[in-house]
Design a protein around this motif. Sequence first.
Motif, short mmCIF file in Angstrom:
data_model
loop_
_atom_site.label_atom_id
_atom_site.label_comp_id
_atom_site.label_asym_id
_atom_site.label_seq_id
_atom_site.Cartn_x
_atom_site.Cartn_y
_atom_site.Cartn_z
N LEU A 1 3.29 3.46 7.33
CA LEU A 1 3.15 2.12 6.60
C LEU A 1 4.58 1.72 6.32
O LEU A 1 5.02 0.38 6.34
CB LEU A 1 2.57 2.38 5.26
CG LEU A 1 1.11 2.74 5.13
CD1 LEU A 1 0.76 3.09 3.58
CD2 LEU A 1 0.59 1.19 5.51
N ARG B 1 2.26 7.49 5.04
CA ARG B 1 3.09 6.77 4.58
C ARG B 1 4.26 6.23 5.39
O ARG B 1 5.03 5.31 5.36
CB ARG B 1 3.78 7.43 3.15
CG ARG B 1 2.82 8.04 2.24
CD ARG B 1 2.04 7.06 1.69
NE ARG B 1 1.10 7.66 0.66
CZ ARG B 1 0.39 6.85 -0.18
NH1 ARG B 1 0.45 5.67 -0.18
NH2 ARG B 1 -0.72 7.51 -0.79
N ILE C 1 -3.68 3.46 7.80
CA ILE C 1 -4.51 3.85 6.43
C ILE C 1 -6.05 4.25 6.94
O ILE C 1 -6.23 3.92 8.39
CB ILE C 1 -4.55 3.04 5.47
CG1 ILE C 1 -5.19 1.46 6.23
CG2 ILE C 1 -3.26 2.38 4.81
CD1 ILE C 1 -5.63 0.31 5.21
N GLU C 2 -6.89 4.77 6.16
CA GLU C 2 -8.11 4.90 6.41
C GLU C 2 -8.99 4.44 5.08
O GLU C 2 -8.60 4.99 3.95
CB GLU C 2 -8.59 6.17 6.87
CG GLU C 2 -9.96 6.56 7.17
CD GLU C 2 -10.42 7.99 7.46
OE1 GLU C 2 -11.67 8.45 7.52
OE2 GLU C 2 -9.37 8.69 7.64
N THR C 3 -9.75 3.81 5.04
CA THR C 3 -10.57 3.32 3.92
C THR C 3 -12.12 3.47 3.93
O THR C 3 -12.64 3.78 5.27
CB THR C 3 -10.24 1.66 3.70
OG1 THR C 3 -10.95 0.99 4.54
CG2 THR C 3 -8.91 1.33 3.53
N LEU D 1 0.69 -1.28 -0.02
CA LEU D 1 -0.07 -0.04 0.00
C LEU D 1 0.73 1.31 0.02
O LEU D 1 0.15 2.37 0.01
CB LEU D 1 -1.10 0.17 1.23
CG LEU D 1 -2.00 -0.96 1.24
CD1 LEU D 1 -2.83 -1.05 2.70
CD2 LEU D 1 -3.09 -0.61 -0.05
N ARG E 1 -7.14 7.75 3.18
CA ARG E 1 -6.02 8.38 3.71
C ARG E 1 -4.72 7.31 3.78
O ARG E 1 -5.25 6.19 4.28
CB ARG E 1 -6.26 9.16 5.25
CG ARG E 1 -5.17 9.91 5.53
CD ARG E 1 -5.44 10.35 7.00
NE ARG E 1 -5.92 9.20 8.06
CZ ARG E 1 -4.74 8.62 8.50
NH1 ARG E 1 -3.62 8.63 8.17
NH2 ARG E 1 -5.20 7.52 9.47
N ALA E 2 -3.43 7.71 3.76
CA ALA E 2 -2.51 6.78 3.98
C ALA E 2 -1.35 7.66 4.84
O ALA E 2 -0.97 8.68 4.40
CB ALA E 2 -2.06 6.29 2.70
N GLU F 1 -5.72 -0.39 9.65
CA GLU F 1 -6.82 0.76 9.77
C GLU F 1 -6.67 1.03 11.52
O GLU F 1 -6.52 2.18 11.76
CB GLU F 1 -8.15 0.14 9.54
CG GLU F 1 -8.52 -0.17 8.23
CD GLU F 1 -9.18 0.91 7.58
OE1 GLU F 1 -9.31 2.09 8.25
OE2 GLU F 1 -10.16 0.62 6.82
N GLU G 1 -3.91 7.80 -2.71
CA GLU G 1 -5.25 8.22 -2.21
C GLU G 1 -6.41 8.50 -3.03
O GLU G 1 -6.19 8.81 -4.12
CB GLU G 1 -5.04 9.35 -1.18
CG GLU G 1 -3.89 8.93 -0.01
CD GLU G 1 -3.86 10.17 1.01
OE1 GLU G 1 -4.38 11.18 0.90
OE2 GLU G 1 -3.12 9.82 2.08
N LEU H 1 -9.04 3.97 -0.71
CA LEU H 1 -8.27 4.50 0.28
C LEU H 1 -8.48 5.98 0.39
O LEU H 1 -8.10 6.86 -0.52
CB LEU H 1 -6.74 4.22 -0.28
CG LEU H 1 -5.56 4.48 0.65
CD1 LEU H 1 -5.61 3.66 1.83
CD2 LEU H 1 -4.30 4.46 -0.01
N GLN I 1 0.27 3.23 -3.10
CA GLN I 1 -1.21 3.37 -3.50
C GLN I 1 -1.62 4.77 -3.23
O GLN I 1 -1.42 5.31 -2.35
CB GLN I 1 -2.00 2.37 -2.40
CG GLN I 1 -3.43 2.32 -2.70
CD GLN I 1 -3.84 1.70 -4.19
OE1 GLN I 1 -3.50 0.66 -4.31
NE2 GLN I 1 -4.82 2.62 -5.25
#
Length: 313
Positions: free
Chosen positions: A82, A79, A62-64, A23, A76-77, A57, A28, A74, A26
């Motif tokens: 992560l 980074r 992340i927020e999905t 991710l 918000r990430a 999560e 946003e 997706l 990935q």
Amino acid sequence: MDDLEDRLLTRNGLATRRLAAMLLDQAEDARLPRLKDYAEQMGVGNGTAQAALQTLEDTGAIETVARGHLGTFLVRADRARLWRLAGLGTVLAAMPLPYSRRYEGLASGLRAAYEAAGLPFAVTFMRGATARVAALLEGKADVVVASRLAADRLVESHPVELVADLGAETYVGSHGLLLRDGVTVDAPGLRVAVDSASEDQRVLAERAFTGRGEDVVWVEASYMQLRSLFERGEVDATVWNLDEVQDRLGPGVRALPLDDRITRELAQRNSSAAFLTRAGEAGRFTVLRETVDMSLITEVQRQVVRGDRLPTY
């Protein structure tokens, strides 16, 4: 955090690490692949893939959001988070030896920007962009710092990719022709120092003395040897980075501007700091470029160059 580290060593935890790495690049607001697709890529069951996604999560990485038949997106990430959850470790940047304040400022700026982004960072110093790229390809470094001029040539001949370019005067201020007192640049048999490990210096020296043929004697030398070589009269000229060069070469050597034709063609690319990484991994470091504040790198560098800040790297 210790509890999370323990959980990441389980089967579900290892899947979480892999999913975090997947991710990283990935975008946003983009639709995520189906859960079964992630499961197949990781070689795990759907339940394990779901648990991995939920862990990311729960930790705020992340927020999905589910949008019905459109799928899961997706939103918000984080980074940096992560990166840490993926277990990718410390980003090791290979830089030129810090013999100038500009290089010290660049190393200091990189450290400051990575720390501000919450990413683990370290720097190692190696002479010659070719040697740094060799270390990169051997897995001994993650990012290589070189001039844009050298970077473009290395991309053509090695499996490496350009990640970022910091702009003019972030790598060097300028190069010039260094000439021993009492010697003219058109003297026959001129002994010119060249450093084959430095892509920039070699290219610029060849351009500066193009057409001279056997009238020029090339002397292999690193910048650390220049002072003694000039003092002993073993070299007559070279092309070199002018940042603080007079303090290092002492008397008896004068600096002259390069021919306008050379500076027009190469000046900006030669003075810009560029980042390289292994081919196929640029996406990962593009994410870091978006996370790391590039303007902070250059601002810290300017402060160090002006003497307003002590270098820390």
